[in-house]
Design a protein around this motif. Sequence first.
Motif, PDB file in Angstrom:
ATOM      1  N   MET A   1      66.008  22.277  60.282  1.00 14.99           N
ATOM      2  CA  MET A   1      64.825  22.142  59.446  1.00 14.99           C
ATOM      3  C   MET A   1      65.249  22.271  58.009  1.00 14.99           C
ATOM      4  SD  MET A   1      61.395  24.411  59.235  1.00 14.99           S
ATOM      5  CE  MET A   1      62.213  25.676  58.311  1.00 14.99           C
ATOM      6  N   SER A   2      65.001  21.254  57.225  1.00 13.31           N
ATOM      7  CA  SER A   2      65.399  21.266  55.826  1.00 13.31           C
ATOM      8  C   SER A   2      64.164  21.128  54.952  1.00 13.31           C
ATOM      9  CB  SER A   2      66.377  20.114  55.552  1.00 13.31           C
ATOM     10  OG  SER A   2      66.642  20.010  54.183  1.00 13.31           O
ATOM     11  N   VAL A   3      63.996  22.044  54.038  1.00 15.72           N
ATOM     12  CA  VAL A   3      62.910  21.922  53.071  1.00 15.72           C
ATOM     13  C   VAL A   3      63.485  21.201  51.873  1.00 15.72           C
ATOM     14  CG1 VAL A   3      61.243  23.140  51.658  1.00 15.72           C
ATOM     15  CG2 VAL A   3      61.846  24.041  53.875  1.00 15.72           C
ATOM     16  N   ARG A   4      63.241  19.900  51.795  1.00 13.86           N
ATOM     17  CA  ARG A   4      63.855  19.089  50.753  1.00 13.86           C
ATOM     18  C   ARG A   4      63.154  19.358  49.436  1.00 13.86           C
ATOM     19  NH1 ARG A   4      66.152  14.682  52.927  1.00 13.86           N
ATOM     20  NH2 ARG A   4      67.462  14.689  51.086  1.00 13.86           N
ATOM     21  N   GLN A   5      63.920  19.693  48.406  1.00 17.15           N
ATOM     22  CA  GLN A   5      63.333  19.942  47.100  1.00 17.15           C
ATOM     23  C   GLN A   5      64.343  19.630  46.018  1.00 17.15           C
ATOM     24  OE1 GLN A   5      63.194  24.411  47.925  1.00 17.15           O
ATOM     25  NE2 GLN A   5      63.468  24.349  45.740  1.00 17.15           N
ATOM     26  N   ALA A   6      63.842  19.280  44.845  1.00 19.59           N
ATOM     27  CA  ALA A   6      64.729  19.033  43.726  1.00 19.59           C
ATOM     28  C   ALA A   6      65.412  20.327  43.333  1.00 19.59           C
ATOM     29  CB  ALA A   6      63.935  18.488  42.531  1.00 19.59           C
ATOM     30  N   PRO A   7      66.739  20.306  43.072  1.00 21.60           N
ATOM     31  CA  PRO A   7      67.453  21.539  42.762  1.00 21.60           C
ATOM     32  C   PRO A   7      67.017  22.120  41.435  1.00 21.60           C
ATOM     33  CG  PRO A   7      68.882  19.632  42.449  1.00 21.60           C
ATOM     34  CD  PRO A   7      67.629  19.128  43.082  1.00 21.60           C
ATOM     35  N   ALA A   8      66.979  23.442  41.359  1.00 22.91           N
ATOM     36  CA  ALA A   8      66.615  24.142  40.127  1.00 22.91           C
ATOM     37  C   ALA A   8      67.851  24.846  39.607  1.00 22.91           C
ATOM     38  CB  ALA A   8      65.505  25.152  40.405  1.00 22.91           C
ATOM     39  N   TYR A   9      68.564  24.232  38.661  1.00 17.96           N
ATOM     40  CA  TYR A   9      69.839  24.748  38.198  1.00 17.96           C
ATOM     41  C   TYR A   9      69.639  25.746  37.068  1.00 17.96           C
ATOM     42  CZ  TYR A   9      71.622  20.896  40.892  1.00 17.96           C
ATOM     43  OH  TYR A   9      71.899  20.024  41.903  1.00 17.96           O
ATOM     44  N   GLN A  10      69.473  26.999  37.449  1.00 18.02           N
ATOM     45  CA  GLN A  10      69.335  28.068  36.483  1.00 18.02           C
ATOM     46  C   GLN A  10      69.802  29.359  37.122  1.00 18.02           C
ATOM     47  OE1 GLN A  10      65.209  28.418  35.626  1.00 18.02           O
ATOM     48  NE2 GLN A  10      64.714  29.276  37.584  1.00 18.02           N
ATOM     49  N   GLY A 209      74.084  28.180  56.855  1.00 17.10           N
ATOM     50  CA  GLY A 209      74.259  26.842  57.398  1.00 17.10           C
ATOM     51  C   GLY A 209      74.701  26.879  58.851  1.00 17.10           C
ATOM     52  N   LEU A 210      75.568  27.832  59.190  1.00 13.53           N
ATOM     53  CA  LEU A 210      76.006  27.973  60.585  1.00 13.53           C
ATOM     54  C   LEU A 210      74.847  28.356  61.490  1.00 13.53           C
ATOM     55  CD1 LEU A 210      79.467  29.793  60.481  1.00 13.53           C
ATOM     56  CD2 LEU A 210      78.990  27.457  61.209  1.00 13.53           C
ATOM     57  N   LEU A 211      73.979  29.237  61.000  1.00 11.41           N
ATOM     58  CA  LEU A 211      72.781  29.589  61.761  1.00 11.41           C
ATOM     59  C   LEU A 211      72.012  28.334  62.131  1.00 11.41           C
ATOM     60  CD1 LEU A 211      70.353  31.455  62.679  1.00 11.41           C
ATOM     61  CD2 LEU A 211      69.621  31.389  60.281  1.00 11.41           C
ATOM     62  N   ARG A 212      71.843  27.485  61.181  1.00 13.24           N
ATOM     63  CA  ARG A 212      71.071  26.259  61.380  1.00 13.24           C
ATOM     64  C   ARG A 212      71.782  25.278  62.320  1.00 13.24           C
ATOM     65  NH1 ARG A 212      69.537  22.932  56.037  1.00 13.24           N
ATOM     66  NH2 ARG A 212      69.108  20.875  56.888  1.00 13.24           N
ATOM     67  N   VAL A 213      73.092  25.080  62.124  1.00 13.91           N
ATOM     68  CA  VAL A 213      73.827  24.120  62.941  1.00 13.91           C
ATOM     69  C   VAL A 213      73.876  24.567  64.396  1.00 13.91           C
ATOM     70  CG1 VAL A 213      76.094  23.099  63.362  1.00 13.91           C
ATOM     71  CG2 VAL A 213      75.210  23.218  61.038  1.00 13.91           C
ATOM     72  N   HIS A 214      74.151  25.850  64.634  1.00 13.85           N
ATOM     73  CA  HIS A 214      74.194  26.334  66.012  1.00 13.85           C
ATOM     74  C   HIS A 214      72.822  26.243  66.680  1.00 13.85           C
ATOM     75  CE1 HIS A 214      78.325  27.421  66.001  1.00 13.85           C
ATOM     76  NE2 HIS A 214      78.216  28.346  65.087  1.00 13.85           N
ATOM     77  N   HIS A 251      64.751  29.453  61.610  1.00 13.00           N
ATOM     78  CA  HIS A 251      65.780  29.318  62.642  1.00 13.00           C
ATOM     79  C   HIS A 251      66.020  30.622  63.389  1.00 13.00           C
ATOM     80  CE1 HIS A 251      66.705  25.645  60.253  1.00 13.00           C
ATOM     81  NE2 HIS A 251      66.904  25.158  61.465  1.00 13.00           N
ATOM     82  N   VAL A 252      65.901  31.749  62.713  1.00  9.38           N
ATOM     83  CA  VAL A 252      66.008  33.034  63.413  1.00  9.38           C
ATOM     84  C   VAL A 252      64.848  33.178  64.391  1.00  9.38           C
ATOM     85  CG1 VAL A 252      65.864  35.538  63.152  1.00  9.38           C
ATOM     86  CG2 VAL A 252      67.339  34.219  61.637  1.00  9.38           C
ATOM     87  N   GLY A 253      63.638  32.892  63.930  1.00  9.62           N
ATOM     88  CA  GLY A 253      62.469  33.007  64.798  1.00  9.62           C
ATOM     89  C   GLY A 253      62.524  32.050  65.966  1.00  9.62           C
TER      90      GLY A 253
END
Length: 483
Positions: A1-10, A209-214, A251-253
């Motif tokens: 599950m990816s929450v796609r959003q524009a990056p906030a570089y700060q 990321g590993l949590l998500r991939v597994h 992903h934990v839930g």
Amino acid sequence: MSVRQAPAYQQPPAQREPNDDSDVEEEALASTYREQVTYQDGADYDLDRVPSANAPQDLQAQLVQAAQPLEYQATIETKISSYDQYCNLFHFILNSEGPVDIDVPSNFWAWDVIDEFIYQFNAFCAYRQKVALQQSSTQVNEDEVAILRENPSTWGCYSVLNVLYSLIQRSQISEQLAATKRGEDPGAYKGEYGGRPLYQMLGYFSILGLLRVHCLLGDFSLALKTIDDIELNKRAMFARVMAANFSTYYHVGFSYMMMHRYADALRNFNHILVYVSRTKNFQKNQQYDSITKKNDQMYALVAICVAFHPTRLDDTIHTALREKYGEQFTRMQRGGPEALPIFEELFRVACPRFISPTPPDFDNPSANIDPVEHHLAIFMEEVKTNMFAPTVRSYLKLYTTMDLTKLAGFLEVDSETLRGWLLVNKQRSRQIRHSGEGGLLEGEMVNSGDLDYAMEGDLIHVSEAKVGRKLVDWYLRNLARTY
């Protein structure tokens, strides 16, 4: 599950350490997210940009480019090119002579890179699987099939896992986090690479990321095991990034739910849903649309967990759940065969986009298994096993002692079938509950139901489950302490 959003570089604000029983840290998280949104005011939210064919030579520009979302309808050549660019970038970062000395755009950037890397991996695997399953269809592009046959290792599971594990190992972030949990100085474990923000942040978010991939691969126990060194609380680094916060708890839930640990799953879902409800006024544009969609998926999972494990919810969550799934939720709680289609529908809506760990067989399409259908079948077996539990429980609540044959007559089944239901219900009422200490897989065995019973021959002796009451009391205290 990816929450796609524009990056906030700060740079994020300094981390505070207030008492976790107060709302100060919760407000700090809301303020951080508010600052991210404010920073993006007036920006062009182009979420569907395609990386330029001429990759930037400057490493700083490559770092920024790696965090940019890939166009949803990108060609297969673009997807393969994007994979090659990621491989080149990570190879340079991991295998240069000594640590790369460069200032990263921000800590948020590291999450955007890992998130987009895994999103493209997930999307490509799902696309490749779909093509393999529909190979006999006239709509399949033979040229694309030929390209996929020639590139079986592109966006391969092994290469993606290798990148994530290598970033974790190179940064020694696991050792640093473990030292922090023990109350030691993490600086002693940083080594040559771990003290550099580039490696430290990439390593940290690679654990998530590993949590998500597994989880996508269906290994739910390993998914939870990978984040043993990260504490799930409001002071964690990932909690400062809204998308990372949401993804982690989802992903934990979900992993807990698939392991039949419904109380732990509900605790994680409730945590993030309450947080989202507090920050919804700061969400807007495409970012708001993505979070709203994932929010609905979480409520579907909450409905499933409550149907399996009846419990009291936070008032905000309970009200929203009734609004979204009122009649469906009631039918799920009643159980029975008529509830099966609802469970299937909500699981399809709310589950991750599962992937297969191996490339599909294009020469033998019938041998390919749809990963989503595979996990749905496993889930539905659990539903069928428990679908009469609500009915049985409703009868048992009326008696302190009851004859097995009499109850079987009420339910219109034979005695042996009912005995099997009772044994299953008894076993399912005992769950492992995380106590707040140790890894996420650890916990104590508790009775999660509101009643208990024992069988003596054909007699059923029913009593109130005191442990179940303690579980409810503990759950409410924990929820109040968190918020």
